[in-house]
Design a protein around this motif. Structure first.
Motif, PDB file in Angstrom:
ATOM      1  N   ASP A   1       0.863  -1.181   0.000  1.00 44.63           N
ATOM      2  CA  ASP A   1       0.000   0.000   0.000  1.00 44.63           C
ATOM      3  C   ASP A   1       0.901   1.233   0.000  1.00 44.63           C
ATOM      4  O   ASP A   1       1.455   1.605   1.030  1.00 44.63           O
ATOM      5  CB  ASP A   1      -0.897  -0.014   1.243  1.00 44.63           C
ATOM      6  N   TRP A   2       1.057   1.837  -1.152  1.00 45.51           N
ATOM      7  CA  TRP A   2       1.969   2.966  -1.304  1.00 45.51           C
ATOM      8  C   TRP A   2       1.532   4.168  -0.480  1.00 45.51           C
ATOM      9  O   TRP A   2       2.348   5.018  -0.128  1.00 45.51           O
ATOM     10  CB  TRP A   2       2.111   3.355  -2.760  1.00 45.51           C
ATOM     11  N   SER A   3       0.264   4.237  -0.170  1.00 46.87           N
ATOM     12  CA  SER A   3      -0.212   5.383   0.623  1.00 46.87           C
ATOM     13  C   SER A   3       0.417   5.392   2.014  1.00 46.87           C
ATOM     14  O   SER A   3       0.470   6.438   2.659  1.00 46.87           O
ATOM     15  CB  SER A   3      -1.739   5.379   0.717  1.00 46.87           C
ATOM     16  N   ASP A   4       0.907   4.223   2.470  1.00 44.02           N
ATOM     17  CA  ASP A   4       1.595   4.166   3.765  1.00 44.02           C
ATOM     18  C   ASP A   4       2.854   5.032   3.773  1.00 44.02           C
ATOM     19  O   ASP A   4       3.340   5.408   4.839  1.00 44.02           O
ATOM     20  CB  ASP A   4       1.996   2.721   4.112  1.00 44.02           C
TER      21      ASP A   4
ATOM     22  N   ALA B   1       3.196   7.958   2.091  1.00 43.91           N
ATOM     23  CA  ALA B   1       2.902   9.343   1.707  1.00 43.91           C
ATOM     24  C   ALA B   1       3.508  10.349   2.692  1.00 43.91           C
ATOM     25  O   ALA B   1       4.059  11.376   2.272  1.00 43.91           O
ATOM     26  CB  ALA B   1       1.392   9.550   1.591  1.00 43.91           C
TER      27      ALA B   1
END
Length: 175
Positions: A90-93, A95
């Motif tokens: 999860d790349w949003s982790d 951000a």
């Protein structure tokens, strides 16, 4: 006559070497640091990664570096990650970590710390970093994201394990 000419040229070359050495701040007898040479294969690192990982998967990402900081510190670091792991994460982790680098003052602040300005007092004296309140705001953001560490109250360092990744991100941004 040839010996006199040769001796004269040798003396002149020796004198030029001495003067040049003075200009660059080392003794005439001291040899210059060797220039790192690359293997003849442009993709030596990639080929090494291919040998380790093989070609029966989605691949891997590798970054590595040797860094001599202006402070005299020497760092060596390497990290590899399987592409499958990266694409499934999860790349949003990440951000917040990446976002902390998204301000010019924070990038300048990291640069100053890497160059040796470690105390909040030294950093506050740099007008380019803004007011004291702005400086502390940016310091908190960088500490929270892990780009800076405060080891002693008011003393900041870029953690060793973050120096090469920071330079890799900046290298990627430069492209």
């Amino acid at each position: 006559m040839e010996d006199d000419t040769t001796s004269s040229i040798e003396r002149r070359v020796t004198e030029l070497e001495r003067r040049f050495a003075e200009l660059i701040g080392r003794s005439a007898d001291e040899k210059p640091a060797p220039t790192p040479s690359r293997p003849p294969d442009t993709f030596w690192a990639l080929n090494g990664l291919r040998d380790v990982v093989g070609e029966d998967n989605a691949g891997a990402v590798l970054f590595t570096g040797m860094v001599n900081l202006p402070t005299g510190e020497h760092l060596e670091w390497q990290h590899d990650t399987a592409v499958d792991d990266m694409l499934e994460a999860d790349w949003s982790d990440w951000a917040g970590t990446l976002g902390a680098l998204g301000h010019p003052i924070r990038l300048l602040l990291l640069r100053r710390v890497l160059a040796g300005a470690r105390s909040a007092t030294e950093l506050a004296a740099d007008e380019a970093l803004g007011t004291t309140g702005q400086l502390y705001h940016h310091l908190r953001q960088l500490v929270s994201a892990g780009w800076l560490r405060s080891s002693v109250r008011g003393q900041y360092t870029v953690p060793d394990e973050r120096v090469v990744p920071l330079l890799v991100i900046l290298s990627g941004a430069k492209q």
